[in-house]
Scaffold this motif. Structure first.
Motif, PDB file in Angstrom:
ATOM      1  N   ALA A 248       0.833  -1.204   0.000  1.00 17.44           N
ATOM      2  CA  ALA A 248       0.000   0.000   0.000  1.00 17.44           C
ATOM      3  C   ALA A 248       0.869   1.256   0.000  1.00 17.44           C
ATOM      4  CB  ALA A 248      -0.932  -0.001   1.207  1.00 17.44           C
ATOM      5  N   ASN A 249       1.898   1.257   0.825  1.00  7.89           N
ATOM      6  CA  ASN A 249       2.782   2.427   0.880  1.00  7.89           C
ATOM      7  C   ASN A 249       3.517   2.635  -0.442  1.00  7.89           C
ATOM      8  OD1 ASN A 249       2.154   3.206   3.483  1.00  7.89           O
ATOM      9  ND2 ASN A 249       3.849   2.095   4.424  1.00  7.89           N
ATOM     10  N   ALA A 250       3.972   1.535  -1.062  1.00  4.80           N
ATOM     11  CA  ALA A 250       4.693   1.651  -2.334  1.00  4.80           C
ATOM     12  C   ALA A 250       3.777   2.226  -3.413  1.00  4.80           C
ATOM     13  CB  ALA A 250       5.233   0.287  -2.756  1.00  4.80           C
ATOM     14  N   ARG A 251       2.535   1.748  -3.467  1.00  2.00           N
ATOM     15  CA  ARG A 251       1.581   2.280  -4.444  1.00  2.00           C
ATOM     16  C   ARG A 251       1.251   3.740  -4.139  1.00  2.00           C
ATOM     17  NH1 ARG A 251      -2.328  -0.781  -7.640  1.00  2.00           N
ATOM     18  NH2 ARG A 251      -1.491  -2.852  -8.038  1.00  2.00           N
ATOM     19  N   LEU A 252       1.059   4.028  -2.861  1.00  2.00           N
ATOM     20  CA  LEU A 252       0.706   5.391  -2.459  1.00  2.00           C
ATOM     21  C   LEU A 252       1.796   6.386  -2.857  1.00  2.00           C
ATOM     22  CD1 LEU A 252      -1.193   7.308  -0.880  1.00  2.00           C
ATOM     23  CD2 LEU A 252       0.074   6.674   1.187  1.00  2.00           C
ATOM     24  N   ALA A 253       3.047   6.006  -2.659  1.00  2.00           N
ATOM     25  CA  ALA A 253       4.165   6.907  -2.940  1.00  2.00           C
ATOM     26  C   ALA A 253       4.250   7.289  -4.417  1.00  2.00           C
ATOM     27  CB  ALA A 253       5.475   6.271  -2.489  1.00  2.00           C
ATOM     28  N   GLN A 254       3.614   6.494  -5.288  1.00  2.00           N
ATOM     29  CA  GLN A 254       3.643   6.777  -6.730  1.00  2.00           C
ATOM     30  C   GLN A 254       2.550   7.766  -7.156  1.00  2.00           C
ATOM     31  OE1 GLN A 254       3.170   2.913  -8.465  1.00  2.00           O
ATOM     32  NE2 GLN A 254       5.179   2.175  -7.821  1.00  2.00           N
ATOM     33  N   ASN A 255       1.665   8.139  -6.220  1.00  2.00           N
ATOM     34  CA  ASN A 255       0.508   8.957  -6.575  1.00  2.00           C
ATOM     35  C   ASN A 255       0.589  10.321  -5.897  1.00  2.00           C
ATOM     36  OD1 ASN A 255      -1.698   7.240  -8.164  1.00  2.00           O
ATOM     37  ND2 ASN A 255      -0.611   5.869  -6.765  1.00  2.00           N
ATOM     38  N   THR A 256       0.982  11.321  -6.671  1.00  2.00           N
ATOM     39  CA  THR A 256       1.181  12.674  -6.155  1.00  2.00           C
ATOM     40  C   THR A 256      -0.131  13.258  -5.643  1.00  2.00           C
ATOM     41  OG1 THR A 256       2.934  13.000  -7.771  1.00  2.00           O
ATOM     42  CG2 THR A 256       2.020  14.975  -6.759  1.00  2.00           C
ATOM     43  N   GLY A 257      -0.059  13.832  -4.442  1.00  2.00           N
ATOM     44  CA  GLY A 257      -1.211  14.556  -3.915  1.00  2.00           C
ATOM     45  C   GLY A 257      -2.251  13.701  -3.228  1.00  2.00           C
ATOM     46  N   ILE A 258      -2.058  12.367  -3.209  1.00  2.00           N
ATOM     47  CA  ILE A 258      -2.975  11.478  -2.496  1.00  2.00           C
ATOM     48  C   ILE A 258      -2.314  11.053  -1.192  1.00  2.00           C
ATOM     49  CG2 ILE A 258      -4.172   9.248  -2.552  1.00  2.00           C
ATOM     50  CD1 ILE A 258      -4.485   9.514  -5.523  1.00  2.00           C
ATOM     51  N   ILE A 259      -3.080  11.096  -0.101  1.00  2.00           N
ATOM     52  CA  ILE A 259      -2.555  10.691   1.202  1.00  2.00           C
ATOM     53  C   ILE A 259      -3.277   9.420   1.650  1.00  2.00           C
ATOM     54  CG2 ILE A 259      -1.953  13.059   1.789  1.00  2.00           C
ATOM     55  CD1 ILE A 259      -4.384  13.082   3.702  1.00  2.00           C
ATOM     56  N   ALA A 260      -2.738   8.780   2.676  1.00  2.00           N
ATOM     57  CA  ALA A 260      -3.300   7.514   3.139  1.00  2.00           C
ATOM     58  C   ALA A 260      -4.492   7.731   4.059  1.00  2.00           C
ATOM     59  CB  ALA A 260      -2.232   6.713   3.875  1.00  2.00           C
ATOM     60  N   SER A 261      -5.415   6.779   4.018  1.00  2.00           N
ATOM     61  CA  SER A 261      -6.418   6.614   5.074  1.00  2.00           C
ATOM     62  C   SER A 261      -6.528   5.124   5.319  1.00  2.00           C
ATOM     63  CB  SER A 261      -7.764   7.213   4.674  1.00  2.00           C
ATOM     64  OG  SER A 261      -8.710   6.988   5.707  1.00  2.00           O
ATOM     65  N   PHE A 262      -5.552   4.601   6.049  1.00  2.00           N
ATOM     66  CA  PHE A 262      -5.414   3.162   6.210  1.00  2.00           C
ATOM     67  C   PHE A 262      -5.986   2.704   7.548  1.00  2.00           C
ATOM     68  CE2 PHE A 262      -1.266   2.967   3.463  1.00  2.00           C
ATOM     69  CZ  PHE A 262      -2.014   3.278   2.332  1.00  2.00           C
ATOM     70  N   SER A 263      -6.550   1.493   7.539  1.00  2.00           N
ATOM     71  CA  SER A 263      -7.062   0.858   8.754  1.00  2.00           C
ATOM     72  C   SER A 263      -6.182  -0.334   9.099  1.00  2.00           C
ATOM     73  CB  SER A 263      -8.516   0.420   8.537  1.00  2.00           C
ATOM     74  OG  SER A 263      -8.962  -0.375   9.603  1.00  2.00           O
ATOM     75  N   ARG A 264      -6.354  -1.419   8.330  1.00  2.00           N
ATOM     76  CA  ARG A 264      -5.578  -2.632   8.609  1.00  2.00           C
ATOM     77  C   ARG A 264      -4.080  -2.384   8.477  1.00  2.00           C
ATOM     78  NH1 ARG A 264      -7.295  -7.593   5.037  1.00  2.00           N
ATOM     79  NH2 ARG A 264      -8.943  -6.059   4.785  1.00  2.00           N
ATOM     80  N   ALA A 265      -3.680  -1.593   7.491  1.00  2.00           N
ATOM     81  CA  ALA A 265      -2.248  -1.335   7.289  1.00  2.00           C
ATOM     82  C   ALA A 265      -1.654  -0.491   8.417  1.00  2.00           C
ATOM     83  CB  ALA A 265      -2.019  -0.642   5.943  1.00  2.00           C
ATOM     84  N   LEU A 266      -2.514   0.275   9.117  1.00  2.00           N
ATOM     85  CA  LEU A 266      -2.025   1.060  10.255  1.00  2.00           C
ATOM     86  C   LEU A 266      -1.794   0.171  11.475  1.00  2.00           C
ATOM     87  CD1 LEU A 266      -1.456   3.742  11.789  1.00  2.00           C
ATOM     88  CD2 LEU A 266      -3.910   3.881  12.228  1.00  2.00           C
ATOM     89  N   THR A 267      -2.730  -0.748  11.712  1.00  2.00           N
ATOM     90  CA  THR A 267      -2.662  -1.546  12.939  1.00  2.00           C
ATOM     91  C   THR A 267      -1.899  -2.858  12.771  1.00  2.00           C
ATOM     92  OG1 THR A 267      -4.831  -2.506  12.413  1.00  2.00           O
ATOM     93  CG2 THR A 267      -4.814  -0.564  13.830  1.00  2.00           C
ATOM     94  N   GLU A 268      -1.414  -3.113  11.553  1.00  2.00           N
ATOM     95  CA  GLU A 268      -0.609  -4.317  11.288  1.00  2.00           C
ATOM     96  C   GLU A 268       0.562  -4.381  12.269  1.00  2.00           C
ATOM     97  OE1 GLU A 268       2.194  -5.219   7.567  1.00  2.00           O
ATOM     98  OE2 GLU A 268       0.132  -4.852   6.949  1.00  2.00           O
TER      99      GLU A 268
END
Length: 297
Positions: A248-268
């Protein structure tokens, strides 16, 4: 608390939004991942006490503050409870500098035409009135797209915007979340249909109104740039959607101007069995990773 300062914080995009909004259906799984099995509680009340304790532990951790966490999405029962002796939404903003949001949907209807619409929300106005009184800034509601169905996707977006306008009428900021399932074969086609529909509905909003969007990370990097840059969009946030935190982080880093709103990936990696020092260190590492991916685009 001022809406203006909260709006500015979300618009700045220098962080991410934590999703702490597991509801009745997803709570047992969230607790199991946290190291608490279903055999360890005997009633729904006990289950919700345990998940509130988990959320309270997260919210009070040293790293969970407005430096890297812009906002947090809460379940209704979490809004109605206290953290450290304060109503949850007030605690988050006043003590942690984190903007509070509320999950308002009542779950998904049965699948039809390649999508799952939201169930009816007959009590939504009353809930929104309570949310505004509780110092909630905005809301979140989720639909699901399981196929590149033009009519199904249009139905999802039309329902989201119809309810979004109701939310705006209460002075709250709606997060519109049409989740595209990550495992479908026609994900890229579904995303193209989704963007076209979202742009049409955004263009129809009055100039004075804005919404937020919560979207599955796209197959093509920066595909959603027209949404990120749309004047009716305050912010575009990404759901982890079942991707591991690293993916998720790797995909997110490729998308300018989009930030995370993670649930499972936060509490992993967080566990009820961890000492406070271990828990706080694991959460701090997760927050650092997600924050870095959110601002790197």
């Amino acid at each position: 608390m001022t809406k203006t300062s909260q709006t500015d914080k979300i618009r700045s995009g220098q962080g991410f939004i934590a999703a702490l909004d597991q509801s009745g259906g997803s709570t047992p799984k969230a607790l199991a991942l946290y190291g608490i099995e279903e055999s360890e509680y005997s009633s729904e009340a006990e289950m919700f006490d345990l998940v509130h304790a988990m959320r309270s532990r997260i919210a009070q951790a040293p790293a969970f503050n407005g430096d890297k966490v812009l906002g947090a999405i809460l379940f209704e029962m979490t809004m109605d409870r206290d953290i450290a002796g304060m109503p949850t939404a007030q605690y988050l903003w006043q003590e942690r500098g984190v903007v509070p949001f509320l999950k308002v949907d009542k779950g998904l209807a049965e699948a039809a035409d390649g999508v799952k619409l939201m169930k009816p929300m007959p009590d939504l106005d009353a809930l929104l009135t309570r949310a505004a009184a509780a110092d909630i800034f905005g809301t979140k509601m989720r639909s699901v797209i399981d196929a590149a169905s033009p009519s199904g996707i249009e139905a999802v977006v039309a329902q989201q915007f119809e309810i979004g306008k109701q939310i705006l009428g209460h002075g709250l900021m709606p997060i519109i979340e049409p989740e595209v399932t990550i495992s479908i074969a026609d994900k890229a086609e579904a995303e193209a249909l989704l963007m076209r529909s979202l742009l049409t509905h955004l263009d129809a909003l009055p100039e004075s109104q804005q919404v937020m969007l919560k979207l599955t990370l796209p197959e093509i990097a920066n595909f959603y740039a027209p949404l990120v840059n749309h004047p009716r969009v305050l912010s575009v946030v990404a759901l982890s959607g079942g991707y591991s935190r690293d993916v998720a982080n790797a995909r997110l880093a490729q998308n300018t101007g989009i930030i995370a709103s993670f649930s499972r990936a936060l509490t992993e990696g967080l566990s009820a069995k961890q000492s406070d020092a271990e828990f706080n260190a694991a959460l701090a590492a997760a927050i650092d990773d997600i924050h870095k991916a959110s601002i790197s685009g």
